[in-house]
Motif scaffolding. Structure first.
Motif, PDB file in Angstrom:
ATOM      1  N   LYS A  19       0.843  -1.205   0.000  1.00  0.00           N
ATOM      2  CA  LYS A  19       0.000   0.000   0.000  1.00  0.00           C
ATOM      3  C   LYS A  19       0.872   1.247   0.000  1.00  0.00           C
ATOM      4  CE  LYS A  19      -4.066  -1.791   2.387  1.00  0.00           C
ATOM      5  NZ  LYS A  19      -4.887  -1.643   3.589  1.00  0.00           N
ATOM      6  N   ALA A  20       1.923   1.245   0.835  1.00  0.00           N
ATOM      7  CA  ALA A  20       2.815   2.399   0.931  1.00  0.00           C
ATOM      8  C   ALA A  20       3.536   2.628  -0.394  1.00  0.00           C
ATOM      9  CB  ALA A  20       3.820   2.198   2.059  1.00  0.00           C
ATOM     10  N   GLU A  21       3.973   1.562  -1.029  1.00  0.00           N
ATOM     11  CA  GLU A  21       4.657   1.698  -2.318  1.00  0.00           C
ATOM     12  C   GLU A  21       3.720   2.246  -3.391  1.00  0.00           C
ATOM     13  OE1 GLU A  21       6.435  -2.023  -3.371  1.00  0.00           O
ATOM     14  OE2 GLU A  21       7.872  -1.947  -1.724  1.00  0.00           O
ATOM     15  N   ALA A  22       2.486   1.762  -3.391  1.00  0.00           N
ATOM     16  CA  ALA A  22       1.517   2.247  -4.377  1.00  0.00           C
ATOM     17  C   ALA A  22       1.216   3.730  -4.150  1.00  0.00           C
ATOM     18  CB  ALA A  22       0.236   1.429  -4.294  1.00  0.00           C
ATOM     19  N   THR A  23       1.052   4.105  -2.885  1.00  0.00           N
ATOM     20  CA  THR A  23       0.779   5.511  -2.558  1.00  0.00           C
ATOM     21  C   THR A  23       1.972   6.382  -2.932  1.00  0.00           C
ATOM     22  OG1 THR A  23      -0.645   4.822  -0.742  1.00  0.00           O
ATOM     23  CG2 THR A  23       0.138   7.093  -0.699  1.00  0.00           C
ATOM     24  N   ASP A  24       3.160   5.919  -2.602  1.00  0.00           N
ATOM     25  CA  ASP A  24       4.383   6.663  -2.912  1.00  0.00           C
ATOM     26  C   ASP A  24       4.528   6.849  -4.417  1.00  0.00           C
ATOM     27  OD1 ASP A  24       6.942   7.860  -2.107  1.00  0.00           O
ATOM     28  OD2 ASP A  24       7.814   6.135  -3.168  1.00  0.00           O
ATOM     29  N   HIS A  25       4.301   5.787  -5.155  1.00  0.00           N
ATOM     30  CA  HIS A  25       4.411   5.850  -6.620  1.00  0.00           C
ATOM     31  C   HIS A  25       3.406   6.846  -7.195  1.00  0.00           C
ATOM     32  CE1 HIS A  25       5.085   4.590 -10.724  1.00  0.00           C
ATOM     33  NE2 HIS A  25       3.787   4.372 -10.864  1.00  0.00           N
ATOM     34  N   THR A  26       2.169   6.783  -6.711  1.00  0.00           N
ATOM     35  CA  THR A  26       1.123   7.683  -7.207  1.00  0.00           C
ATOM     36  C   THR A  26       1.452   9.141  -6.856  1.00  0.00           C
ATOM     37  OG1 THR A  26      -0.504   5.927  -6.935  1.00  0.00           O
ATOM     38  CG2 THR A  26      -1.340   8.165  -7.161  1.00  0.00           C
ATOM     39  N   ALA A  27       1.885   9.366  -5.612  1.00  0.00           N
ATOM     40  CA  ALA A  27       2.201  10.726  -5.177  1.00  0.00           C
ATOM     41  C   ALA A  27       3.363  11.297  -5.985  1.00  0.00           C
ATOM     42  CB  ALA A  27       2.544  10.735  -3.693  1.00  0.00           C
ATOM     43  N   GLU A  32       5.497  14.951 -10.048  1.00  0.00           N
ATOM     44  CA  GLU A  32       6.286  15.102 -11.270  1.00  0.00           C
ATOM     45  C   GLU A  32       5.459  15.759 -12.375  1.00  0.00           C
ATOM     46  OE1 GLU A  32       8.497  12.233 -14.509  1.00  0.00           O
ATOM     47  OE2 GLU A  32       8.379  11.558 -12.413  1.00  0.00           O
ATOM     48  N   ALA A  33       4.196  15.373 -12.488  1.00  0.00           N
ATOM     49  CA  ALA A  33       3.324  15.968 -13.511  1.00  0.00           C
ATOM     50  C   ALA A  33       3.101  17.454 -13.234  1.00  0.00           C
ATOM     51  CB  ALA A  33       1.988  15.233 -13.556  1.00  0.00           C
ATOM     52  N   GLU A  34       2.900  17.804 -11.964  1.00  0.00           N
ATOM     53  CA  GLU A  34       2.705  19.215 -11.604  1.00  0.00           C
ATOM     54  C   GLU A  34       3.973  20.025 -11.884  1.00  0.00           C
ATOM     55  OE1 GLU A  34       1.497  19.041  -7.528  1.00  0.00           O
ATOM     56  OE2 GLU A  34      -0.605  18.681  -8.049  1.00  0.00           O
ATOM     57  N   ALA A  35       5.114  19.473 -11.561  1.00  0.00           N
ATOM     58  CA  ALA A  35       6.377  20.177 -11.804  1.00  0.00           C
ATOM     59  C   ALA A  35       6.597  20.375 -13.299  1.00  0.00           C
ATOM     60  CB  ALA A  35       7.542  19.411 -11.190  1.00  0.00           C
TER      61      ALA A  35
END
Length: 77
Positions: A19-27, A32-35
């Motif tokens: 779950k943490a990896e999925a959340t980290d990847h999504t965040a 990155e998209a916003e930047a």
């Protein structure tokens, strides 16, 4: 076709690490998209500003106005 509960919900439990990896990847993907969008916007605005500055005529700096000295109030004692 009838939708069933099994099609919408994942019956297998994810580990907290997964779950943490999925959340980290999504965040990180969102950040990155916003930047990337911010950098594109900055480049576009910079190009427009430089183009506008090139078109504008160089203006002479306005002469500084001198202030008249402030008269101090006389003290009466």
């Amino acid at each position: 076709m009838t939708a069933t509960k099994g099609e919408f919900f994942n019956p297998a439990k994810l580990s907290p690490r997964d779950k943490a990896e999925a959340t980290d990847h999504t965040a990180r993907a969102i950040i990155e998209a916003e930047a990337s969008a911010r950098e594109k916007k900055t480049e576009k605005l910079r190009a427009l500003r430089l183009q506008q500055a090139a078109k504008a005529e160089p203006e002479a700096a306005p002469a500084k106005k001198r202030r008249s000295p402030v008269k101090s109030a006389s003290r009466r004692g």
